[in-house]
Write a protein that holds these residues in place. Structure first.
Motif, PDB file in Angstrom:
ATOM      1  N   GLY A  13       0.775  -1.230   0.000  1.00 15.78           N
ATOM      2  CA  GLY A  13       0.000   0.000   0.000  1.00 15.78           C
ATOM      3  C   GLY A  13       0.807   1.280   0.000  1.00 15.78           C
ATOM      4  N   ASP A  14       2.126   1.187   0.063  1.00 17.10           N
ATOM      5  CA  ASP A  14       2.950   2.397   0.104  1.00 17.10           C
ATOM      6  C   ASP A  14       3.937   2.470  -1.062  1.00 17.10           C
ATOM      7  OD1 ASP A  14       4.542   0.326   1.007  1.00 17.10           O
ATOM      8  OD2 ASP A  14       5.181   1.348   2.833  1.00 17.10           O
ATOM      9  N   ALA A  15       3.530   1.906  -2.207  1.00 17.08           N
ATOM     10  CA  ALA A  15       4.409   1.904  -3.385  1.00 17.08           C
ATOM     11  C   ALA A  15       4.730   3.322  -3.845  1.00 17.08           C
ATOM     12  CB  ALA A  15       3.783   1.105  -4.532  1.00 17.08           C
ATOM     13  N   ARG A  16       3.745   4.221  -3.831  1.00 10.79           N
ATOM     14  CA  ARG A  16       3.994   5.598  -4.272  1.00 10.79           C
ATOM     15  C   ARG A  16       5.106   6.232  -3.430  1.00 10.79           C
ATOM     16  NH1 ARG A  16       1.185   9.107  -7.239  1.00 10.79           N
ATOM     17  NH2 ARG A  16      -0.697   7.813  -7.140  1.00 10.79           N
ATOM     18  N   GLN A  17       4.977   6.131  -2.124  1.00  8.96           N
ATOM     19  CA  GLN A  17       5.979   6.725  -1.236  1.00  8.96           C
ATOM     20  C   GLN A  17       7.344   6.079  -1.434  1.00  8.96           C
ATOM     21  OE1 GLN A  17       2.958   5.594  -0.429  1.00  8.96           O
ATOM     22  NE2 GLN A  17       1.935   6.954   1.012  1.00  8.96           N
ATOM     23  N   ALA A  18       7.369   4.763  -1.576  1.00  8.48           N
ATOM     24  CA  ALA A  18       8.639   4.055  -1.743  1.00  8.48           C
ATOM     25  C   ALA A  18       9.311   4.433  -3.061  1.00  8.48           C
ATOM     26  CB  ALA A  18       8.414   2.541  -1.686  1.00  8.48           C
ATOM     27  N   MET A  19       8.545   4.439  -4.145  1.00 12.79           N
ATOM     28  CA  MET A  19       9.130   4.752  -5.449  1.00 12.79           C
ATOM     29  C   MET A  19       9.592   6.208  -5.505  1.00 12.79           C
ATOM     30  SD  MET A  19       9.214   1.857  -7.053  1.00 12.79           S
ATOM     31  CE  MET A  19       9.591   2.325  -8.744  1.00 12.79           C
ATOM     32  N   GLU A  20       8.860   7.116  -4.866  1.00 10.65           N
ATOM     33  CA  GLU A  20       9.300   8.518  -4.807  1.00 10.65           C
ATOM     34  C   GLU A  20      10.579   8.645  -3.980  1.00 10.65           C
ATOM     35  OE1 GLU A  20       5.744  10.502  -3.447  1.00 10.65           O
ATOM     36  OE2 GLU A  20       4.946  10.660  -5.497  1.00 10.65           O
ATOM     37  N   PHE A  21      10.690   7.858  -2.917  1.00  9.08           N
ATOM     38  CA  PHE A  21      11.910   7.844  -2.113  1.00  9.08           C
ATOM     39  C   PHE A  21      13.093   7.362  -2.950  1.00  9.08           C
ATOM     40  CE2 PHE A  21      14.804   5.149   0.424  1.00  9.08           C
ATOM     41  CZ  PHE A  21      15.390   6.140   1.196  1.00  9.08           C
ATOM     42  N   TYR A  22      12.918   6.251  -3.690  1.00  5.83           N
ATOM     43  CA  TYR A  22      14.004   5.734  -4.528  1.00  5.83           C
ATOM     44  C   TYR A  22      14.400   6.732  -5.604  1.00  5.83           C
ATOM     45  CZ  TYR A  22      12.978   1.372  -2.141  1.00  5.83           C
ATOM     46  OH  TYR A  22      12.762   0.417  -1.179  1.00  5.83           O
ATOM     47  N   GLN A  45      -8.954   1.043  -4.124  1.00  6.23           N
ATOM     48  CA  GLN A  45      -7.815   0.623  -4.947  1.00  6.23           C
ATOM     49  C   GLN A  45      -7.420   1.650  -5.993  1.00  6.23           C
ATOM     50  OE1 GLN A  45      -6.427  -2.213  -3.117  1.00  6.23           O
ATOM     51  NE2 GLN A  45      -5.645  -2.233  -5.174  1.00  6.23           N
ATOM     52  N   ALA A  46      -8.300   2.565  -6.344  1.00  5.98           N
ATOM     53  CA  ALA A  46      -8.098   3.453  -7.491  1.00  5.98           C
ATOM     54  C   ALA A  46      -6.789   4.231  -7.430  1.00  5.98           C
ATOM     55  CB  ALA A  46      -9.274   4.413  -7.641  1.00  5.98           C
ATOM     56  N   GLU A  47      -6.355   4.649  -6.263  1.00  5.75           N
ATOM     57  CA  GLU A  47      -5.131   5.445  -6.138  1.00  5.75           C
ATOM     58  C   GLU A  47      -3.892   4.602  -5.836  1.00  5.75           C
ATOM     59  OE1 GLU A  47      -4.766   8.677  -6.969  1.00  5.75           O
ATOM     60  OE2 GLU A  47      -6.820   8.379  -7.668  1.00  5.75           O
ATOM     61  N   HIS A  73       0.609  -9.866   1.069  1.00  8.15           N
ATOM     62  CA  HIS A  73       1.925  -9.231   1.073  1.00  8.15           C
ATOM     63  C   HIS A  73       2.770  -9.948   2.115  1.00  8.15           C
ATOM     64  CE1 HIS A  73       4.948  -6.137   2.174  1.00  8.15           C
ATOM     65  NE2 HIS A  73       4.958  -5.984   0.870  1.00  8.15           N
ATOM     66  N   ARG A  74       3.900 -10.501   1.690  1.00 15.07           N
ATOM     67  CA  ARG A  74       4.779 -11.242   2.585  1.00 15.07           C
ATOM     68  C   ARG A  74       6.177 -10.645   2.514  1.00 15.07           C
ATOM     69  NH1 ARG A  74       4.474 -16.882   0.277  1.00 15.07           N
ATOM     70  NH2 ARG A  74       4.126 -15.654  -1.574  1.00 15.07           N
ATOM     71  N   PRO A  75       6.514  -9.732   3.432  1.00 16.50           N
ATOM     72  CA  PRO A  75       7.872  -9.167   3.415  1.00 16.50           C
ATOM     73  C   PRO A  75       8.916 -10.280   3.385  1.00 16.50           C
ATOM     74  CG  PRO A  75       6.519  -8.009   4.992  1.00 16.50           C
ATOM     75  CD  PRO A  75       5.714  -9.207   4.520  1.00 16.50           C
TER      76      PRO A  75
END
Length: 139
Positions: A13-22, A45-47, A73-75
């Motif tokens: 659920g935090d792909a946006r934040q993670a990809m912006e961080f990278y 789910q839309a966003e 999701h399995r870290p």
């Protein structure tokens, strides 16, 4: 586009934040597509990110997405190797798919998806998750 091989990370659920961080770490151009961009009407789910790609000036490519609905999701097990190219590479990419999926487990058959590309997911006989995408030629 030449064929490429790169990591693909699933996020909870935090792909946006993670990809912006990278992108802040490595620089480069970031493209984010949401489930809403591809027509989902589920407001929860839309966003969420269906596909994100960071391409850097140094030649690094990192892809990621929020875990699809209904998937756990399995870290630690949230990485796959992405193999992609365009239709000019289709024969080669299909050959890779056949060899990778042979004696493995196919979770998504290699077939045309809602975004227009052929796409499949499998786990090879050694337990490595693979995603193969054959895009349409641009031109």
């Amino acid at each position: 586009m030449a064929s490429r091989l790169n990591p693909y990370i699933s996020f909870d659920g935090d792909a946006r934040q993670a990809m912006e961080f990278y992108q802040q770490v490595f620089g480069g151009d970031l493209t984010l597509n949401t489930y809403g961009d591809f027509g989902t009407d589920d407001q929860g789910q839309a966003e969420k990110i269906m596909h994100g790609m960071l391409e850097t000036d140094r030649g690094f490519t990192l892809m990621g997405a929020d875990q699809p609905p209904g998937s756990e999701h399995r870290p630690g097990n949230n990485m796959a190797v992405s193999l992609s190219g365009d239709s000019a590479d289709a024969q080669t990419l299909r050959g890779y798919w056949e060899k990778l999926s042979d004696s493995g487990a196919v979770s998504v058959p290699l077939e045309t998806q809602m975004w227009g590309d052929e796409f499949g997911m499998c786990v090879d006989r050694f337990g490595i998750a693979w995603m193969v995408n054959i895009g349409q030629s641009q031109g």
